[in-house]
Design a protein around this motif. Structure first.
Motif, PDB file in Angstrom:
ATOM      1  N   LEU A 152      11.097   6.842  -5.164  1.00  0.00           N
ATOM      2  CA  LEU A 152      10.186   5.730  -4.904  1.00  0.00           C
ATOM      3  C   LEU A 152      10.906   4.390  -5.044  1.00  0.00           C
ATOM      4  O   LEU A 152      10.760   3.503  -4.207  1.00  0.00           O
ATOM      5  N   ASN A 153      11.697   4.256  -6.096  1.00  0.00           N
ATOM      6  CA  ASN A 153      12.412   3.004  -6.331  1.00  0.00           C
ATOM      7  C   ASN A 153      13.421   2.713  -5.230  1.00  0.00           C
ATOM      8  O   ASN A 153      13.587   1.561  -4.809  1.00  0.00           O
ATOM      9  N   SER A 154      14.096   3.761  -4.750  1.00  0.00           N
ATOM     10  CA  SER A 154      15.076   3.590  -3.671  1.00  0.00           C
ATOM     11  C   SER A 154      14.392   3.164  -2.377  1.00  0.00           C
ATOM     12  O   SER A 154      14.863   2.256  -1.675  1.00  0.00           O
ATOM     13  N   LYS A 155      13.273   3.805  -2.073  1.00  0.00           N
ATOM     14  CA  LYS A 155      12.511   3.459  -0.871  1.00  0.00           C
ATOM     15  C   LYS A 155      12.001   2.023  -0.954  1.00  0.00           C
ATOM     16  O   LYS A 155      12.079   1.258   0.013  1.00  0.00           O
ATOM     17  N   ALA A 156      11.496   1.652  -2.139  1.00  0.00           N
ATOM     18  CA  ALA A 156      10.969   0.300  -2.326  1.00  0.00           C
ATOM     19  C   ALA A 156      12.065  -0.737  -2.167  1.00  0.00           C
ATOM     20  O   ALA A 156      11.863  -1.782  -1.533  1.00  0.00           O
ATOM     21  N   LEU A 157      13.243  -0.466  -2.729  1.00  0.00           N
ATOM     22  CA  LEU A 157      14.355  -1.403  -2.641  1.00  0.00           C
ATOM     23  C   LEU A 157      14.774  -1.630  -1.195  1.00  0.00           C
ATOM     24  O   LEU A 157      14.997  -2.772  -0.766  1.00  0.00           O
TER      25      LEU A 157
ATOM     26  N   VAL B  98       0.837  -1.201   0.000  1.00  0.00           N
ATOM     27  CA  VAL B  98       0.000   0.000   0.000  1.00  0.00           C
ATOM     28  C   VAL B  98       0.875   1.255   0.000  1.00  0.00           C
ATOM     29  O   VAL B  98       0.598   2.219  -0.721  1.00  0.00           O
ATOM     30  N   ALA B  99       1.941   1.232   0.813  1.00  0.00           N
ATOM     31  CA  ALA B  99       2.806   2.411   0.927  1.00  0.00           C
ATOM     32  C   ALA B  99       3.506   2.746  -0.385  1.00  0.00           C
ATOM     33  O   ALA B  99       3.677   3.920  -0.729  1.00  0.00           O
ATOM     34  N   ILE B 100       3.886   1.730  -1.147  1.00  0.00           N
ATOM     35  CA  ILE B 100       4.659   1.956  -2.362  1.00  0.00           C
ATOM     36  C   ILE B 100       3.765   2.090  -3.601  1.00  0.00           C
ATOM     37  O   ILE B 100       3.997   2.938  -4.461  1.00  0.00           O
TER      38      ILE B 100
ATOM     39  N   PRO C  72       0.650   5.319  -2.546  1.00  0.00           N
ATOM     40  CA  PRO C  72       1.111   6.243  -1.497  1.00  0.00           C
ATOM     41  C   PRO C  72       0.102   7.334  -1.142  1.00  0.00           C
ATOM     42  O   PRO C  72       0.020   7.740   0.018  1.00  0.00           O
ATOM     43  N   LEU C  73      -0.680   7.809  -2.118  1.00  0.00           N
ATOM     44  CA  LEU C  73      -1.640   8.878  -1.846  1.00  0.00           C
ATOM     45  C   LEU C  73      -2.830   8.382  -1.022  1.00  0.00           C
ATOM     46  O   LEU C  73      -3.492   9.165  -0.339  1.00  0.00           O
ATOM     47  N   ARG C  74      -3.101   7.078  -1.093  1.00  0.00           N
ATOM     48  CA  ARG C  74      -4.227   6.510  -0.352  1.00  0.00           C
ATOM     49  C   ARG C  74      -3.775   5.790   0.914  1.00  0.00           C
ATOM     50  O   ARG C  74      -4.590   5.187   1.612  1.00  0.00           O
ATOM     51  N   TYR C  75      -2.472   5.846   1.208  1.00  0.00           N
ATOM     52  CA  TYR C  75      -1.924   5.067   2.333  1.00  0.00           C
ATOM     53  C   TYR C  75      -2.603   5.412   3.661  1.00  0.00           C
ATOM     54  O   TYR C  75      -3.038   4.524   4.396  1.00  0.00           O
ATOM     55  N   SER C  76      -2.684   6.692   3.967  1.00  0.00           N
ATOM     56  CA  SER C  76      -3.272   7.103   5.251  1.00  0.00           C
ATOM     57  C   SER C  76      -4.754   6.776   5.323  1.00  0.00           C
ATOM     58  O   SER C  76      -5.294   6.529   6.409  1.00  0.00           O
TER      59      SER C  76
END
Length: 318
Positions: A233-238, A125-127, A130-134
């Protein structure tokens, strides 16, 4: 001819078989491992509790995994350590205490899978949204996920142990370092076909659900990353996905080894060691892996450490 003792309420624990020369080195190795394990896991829980920046769904869900690890290690290691200092004939445990220990062991192992499945969903959900995560990962959703992660293992393991308790017992030796379902139904001289079928189905469904949800989740995440030009986004996901997958692989390999070795009595010593390492290694590595990966945790520790060091220097100079 084997002597039978029917439905005895006092069982003998085989424990970990070590030589007299190696008993104390092994004892202190496990003792130190348990102390370090508890310090790291309790430290993570306290850190997440006191730092408001860590009051996020990802860390709240991780707290559940940490609690499960603490329960899993505490129900095994203290008893194992005390048994190591006793001769085999004095390693006794009541039947009901053994059933409780087996229940906790299986709930701990199953909850580790369900929690990692839910944590994978959180990362998805976070990756991917992201706009609907909260809006998705609300407090209500976290409570539902947490109840599911603990409730499903309680029900499934309750049925598993219920099928074992119904069997009459004719043996008294637990051929394991601690009580588990397989050790308990091996005490019976009755047919354990239903137990084997349910236990195998339980294990297969758990592993298929766990592996399937993890593969599906990370496939979707990989697709999003490959089709996105967002380097952040890719760095965070990795970072987050590699951490989660590493924890998952360590836990799955440890658990699979025990299940496989239970089918080969000739490798009982390796099975016992694997069972103990399953309690220590995944739970011991989780705080390190997540702590090193988390920017928030590193920032909090760095701020706390340097603040304490600075105050110490000021006090010394004054």
């Amino acid at each position: 001819m084997e002597n039978y003792t029917y439905n005895s309420f006092i069982l003998q624990m085989e424990g970990l078989m070590v030589t007299e020369d190696s008993m104390y080195p092994v004892f202190f190795l496990f003792l130190i491992s348990y102390i370090v394990f508890m310090i790291m896991n309790l430290g993570i829980l306290i850190l997440i509790f006191i730092d408001k920046n860590l009051h996020q769904p990802m860390y709240i869900l991780f707290c559940n995994l940490t609690v499960s690890d603490i329960i899993g290690s505490t129900h095994v290691l203290p008893r194992l350590l005390s048994d190591m200092l006793l001769p085999p004939s004095e390693r006794l445990i009541s039947y009901y205490e053994c059933v409780v220990q087996a229940f906790i062991a299986h709930v701990f192992a199953t909850t580790s899978h369900t929690m990692l499945m839910i944590m994978a969903f959180d990362r998805y959900v976070a990756i991917c949204h992201p706009l609907r995560y909260s809006a998705i990962m609300t407090n209500k959703m976290i409570i539902k996920l947490t109840i599911s992660a603990w409730g499903v293992p309680f029900v499934l393991v309750g049925v598993l142990l219920g099928l074992t308790i119904r069997l009459n017992r004719c043996r008294t030796l637990i051929t394991n370092p601690f009580c588990d379902n397989a050790s308990l139904f091996k005490l019976s001289c009755e047919s354990s076909l239903i137990n084997n079928i349910y236990g195998l189905a339980f294990t297969v469904v758990l592993f298929i659900s766990s592996i399937g949800s993890t593969v599906l989740t990370y496939t979707r995440i990989a697709i999003v990353c490959l089709t996105s030009n967002n380097k952040s986004l890719n760095s965070k996901a990795l970072k987050t996905c590699s951490t989660h997958l590493l924890v998952y692989l360590i836990m799955s390999l440890s658990g699979s080894t025990i299940v496989i070795l239970h089918r080969f009595p000739q490798y009982s010593d390796y099975r016992k060691l694997s069972a103990i390492l399953f309690v220590i290694i995944p739970g011991g590595l989780n705080p390190i892996i997540y702590g090193l990966q988390s920017k928030e945790i590193r920032s909090f520790l760095s701020k706390t450490f340097f603040s304490s060091k600075k105050n110490a220097c000021i006090t010394t100079n004054s």
